[in-house]
Design an enzyme around this catalytic site. Structure first.
Site, mmCIF file in Angstrom:
data_model
loop_
_atom_site.group_PDB
_atom_site.id
_atom_site.type_symbol
_atom_site.label_atom_id
_atom_site.label_comp_id
_atom_site.label_asym_id
_atom_site.label_seq_id
_atom_site.Cartn_x
_atom_site.Cartn_y
_atom_site.Cartn_z
ATOM 1 N N HIS B 148 -68.143 24.766 50.347
ATOM 2 C CA HIS B 148 -67.557 25.772 51.232
ATOM 3 C C HIS B 148 -66.106 25.445 51.540
ATOM 4 O O HIS B 148 -65.554 25.877 52.539
ATOM 5 C CB HIS B 148 -68.359 25.896 52.527
ATOM 6 C CG HIS B 148 -69.832 25.842 52.296
ATOM 7 N ND1 HIS B 148 -70.556 24.692 52.429
ATOM 8 C CD2 HIS B 148 -70.691 26.785 51.873
ATOM 9 C CE1 HIS B 148 -71.812 24.934 52.105
ATOM 10 N NE2 HIS B 148 -71.924 26.185 51.766
HETATM 11 S S1 FES Z 1 -67.934 22.336 52.695
HETATM 12 FE FE1 FES Z 1 -69.985 22.911 53.087
HETATM 13 S S2 FES Z 1 -71.022 21.204 52.310
HETATM 14 FE FE2 FES Z 1 -69.008 20.639 52.028
#
Ligand code: FES
Ligand code: HEM
Lengths: 428, 183
Positions: B148
């Protein structure tokens, strides 16, 4: 409704002691049903059919599957290559899950359009949401079992969602894993639960139908049944209609099974799980994408924009809260929606809000499949905002201010005025 | 109705005593049910063999400056990086006020050159990239989590993205210049 008289002596003997035949007669044969149901009312029985298919194919898969981190991947490959028709049973189970969600989404959006969640069907609706949540849990657990890369990393990301629970988060995650990462004990546990939950769904479906049969089905006009003229017996009218719909569904379902069995899948799941390498782009199964988009869209101060709360809610926590809220709010819809009129056919403003909401949800689905950056992130944020705006602001308001169209006097008059004055239910 | 001797007795029923018996039965029953449930719940906590996973010992003498290795500890990847002088300088130059999870570089390492981290994104548990030469390292030249989009700096601190905390530093000690025990 008349009490059936049984001629067959065995049936008669049993029914006197356990009135199961009378029960079936009442709930599936005579059951009075609105005469004007359209094809959007086919999806309930279709869901029941798919549930049976999933349970049957799942039990057979279990006969050859091994729930062990070092054997699971190979046991699935063995099912695909060596077990007689193993490929067919697995593809039926895989694609069956996707079909299940397509149909349940249609079923839910049917309810949203025709206002089926309104009084007196609130509990029916809430049980439906519970079924939906249990379906999601079951599908998630099942996806872990083949122990591919997506299985492993999907499981890691989803179980970590629970770490946002205050104080106990880490303890709970460790408990979910039965270890310090997703590993063999996790896989064993997930298999056990994946086997259990469909039977819970089965039980919930019974309660769902019990509630349904208490007040009967809603219908496209959304008005209540007023007398015998508004209804026809379930059999043969709706058994035949459901059977026709089932045939249509099977063409599509088996079309995927035989001609595009991996259409809904991720190629990365044919790579065995590797705890040291996260695939560059992890995505959940398509049916989770809108929620995944909401999870990632939420920025740091989303819930508490004005900083009223004494603590800062970090993006991670806020994302998880919004994701769960997006589903749980649906359960509150019977109270959020202030309009007395059920069907969107008679609600000119809600009609448009409904379609915008539907499109917005689909947009969220697309955003969920893309990396959370740049324009996609922005679209995701706006769509997330609109999702909540629709449920929390527009729906309560529109019920107050909307000028609804005049409702027909009765279900039968609504049907008959468009056809001839003839009262044969066969035209309904 | 005819009044019997039994009905007369009823009038002398001690309600307080009955309530007491009733509620103490409920309570004992509830405590018993909880006690019986606990073994089932606890059976899902890590078992003895999982807990016993020994500490991990490694020889780092072959690691070059600017190179990272990944070790396994309790089923998790541990990143060990021999940092370059530039990376150390960069890590030390950041003001605490710029950080989401403020912690100075000095509090995160035992020896400036060796950065030891649990290689698990504190967002939702993916493995950030940046261990190998050609990997994407993110905007702060440390690690980048693809799931993410969390960016970590050369001290493994969160700088951008949804992760709330810096990468964890596991318990470890050096037994000599290049021999390390994690755990
Ligand atoms: S940014 Fe969501 S798990 Fe690493
Ligand atoms: C496994 C999942 C499910 C099964 C097997 C199932 C089954 C059924 C069946 C057989 C009917 C009657 C036929 C019909 O109206 O289509 C029905 C009605 C209904 N279902 Fe479901 N259902 C499921 C999930 C859900 C979910 C997730 C929701 C909502 C969130 C829901 C909401 C409703 C409502 C509101 C009705 C009454 C509709 C009406 O009469 O207009 N159901 N369901």
């Amino acid at each position: 409704m008349t009490k059936p008289t049984w001629k067959n002596p065995v049936v008669k003997w049993i029914d006197h002691r356990l009135p199961i035949f009378t029960f079936i007669d009442h709930s599936a044969i005579q059951h009075p049903t609105p005469r004007n149901l359209n094809y959007f009312w086919n999806f309930g029985s279709l869901l029941g059919f798919i549930l049976v298919v999933m349970i049957a194919s799942g039990i057979i898969l279990s006969m050859n599957y091994t729930a062990n981190a070092s054997l699971a991947f190979d046991s699935v490959e063995r099912i695909m290559r060596d077990v007689n028709y193993g490929w067919l049973i697995r593809y039926v189970h895989m694609n069956g899950a996707s079909m299940f969600f397509i149909v349940v989404y249609l079923h839910i959006f049917r309810g949203l359009y025709y206002g089926s969640y309104k009084q007196p069907r609130e509990l029916l609706w809430i049980i439906g949401i519970l079924i939906f949540l249990t379906m999601m849990a079951t599908a998630f657990l099942g996806y872990v079992l083949p122990w591919g890369q997506m299985s492993f990393w999907g499981a890691t990301v989803i179980t970590n969602l629970f770490s946002v629970i205050p104080f106990f988060g880490d303890t709970i995650v460790t408990w979910l894993w039965s270890g310090f990462s997703v590993d063999n004990p996790t896989l064993n546990k997930f298999f056990s639960l994946h086997y259990l939950l469909p039977f819970i769904i089965f039980g919930l479906v019974f309660i769902h139908l019990w509630a349904l049969h208490t007040h009967g089905s809603n219908n496209p006009t959304g008005i209540d049944v007023k007398g015998d003229k508004d209804e026809i017996p379930f059999h043969p009218y709706y058994t035949v209609k459901d059977a026709f719909g089932l045939g249509f569904f099977l063409v599509i379902f088996l079309g995927f099974v035989f001609f595009a069995p991996n259409f809904f899948g991720e190629p990365d799941n044919y790579i065995e799980a590797n705890p040291l390498v996260t695939p560059p782009h992890i995505v959940p199964e398509w049916y989770f994408l809108p929620y995944y988009a909401i999870l990632r869209a939420v920025p740091d101060n989303f819930i508490d924009v004005w900083g009223w709360l004494p603590v800062i809610i970090p993006a991670k926590t806020a994302g998880v809260i919004c994701m769960f809220a997006s589903i749980l709010l649906l359960a509150a819809l019977p109270w959020l929606d202030t309009s007395k009129v059920r069907s969107a056919n008679y609600r000119p403003t809600y009609f448009w809000l409904y379609w915008i909401f539907l499109i917005n949800t689909i947009i969220l689905g697309f955003v969920g499949a893309k990396p959370a950056e740049g324009a996609w992130l922005l679209i995701g944020r706006l769509s997330t905002l609109y999702y909540f705006l629709h449920l929390l602001v527009l729906i309560p308001l529109v019920g107050r201010f909307e000028k609804t169209k005049p409702l027909p006097d009765s279900i039968s008059s609504s049907v008959i005025s468009v056809s001839t004055k003839d009262e044969e239910p066969a035209n309904a | 109705m005819v009044t019997t001797s039994q009905d007369k007795k009823k009038e002398t029923v001690d309600d307080t005593k009955r309530d007491f018996l009733l509620y103490s039965t409920y309570t004992v029953g509830a405590v018993g049910a909880l006690a019986a449930a606990w073994p089932f719940i606890d059976s899902m906590n890590p078992s003895k063999d999982v807990l016993a996973l020994a500490s991990t010992e490694l020889d780092l003498s072959s690691v070059e400056e600017g190179q990272s290795i990944t070790a396994m500890w309790r089923g998790k990847p541990v990143f060990i990086r021999k940092r370059t002088a530039d990376e150390i300088k960069l890590a030390k130059s950041i003001k605490l006020s710029e950080l989401k999870d403020p912690q100075s570089d000095g509090d995160r390492v035992q020896k400036d050159q060796w950065l030891v981290l649990v290689g698990i994104c504190t967002h939702l548990g993916c493995i950030p990239s940046g261990q190998k030469g050609g990997d994407v390292k993110g905007d702060f030249n440390g690690w980048f989590c693809p799931c993410h989009g969390s960016h970590y700096d050369t001290s493994g601190r969160i700088r951008k993205g949804p992760a709330p905390k810096n990468l964890d530093v596991p318990p470890y000690r050096f037994t000599n210049e290049t021999n390390i025990i994690i755990g």
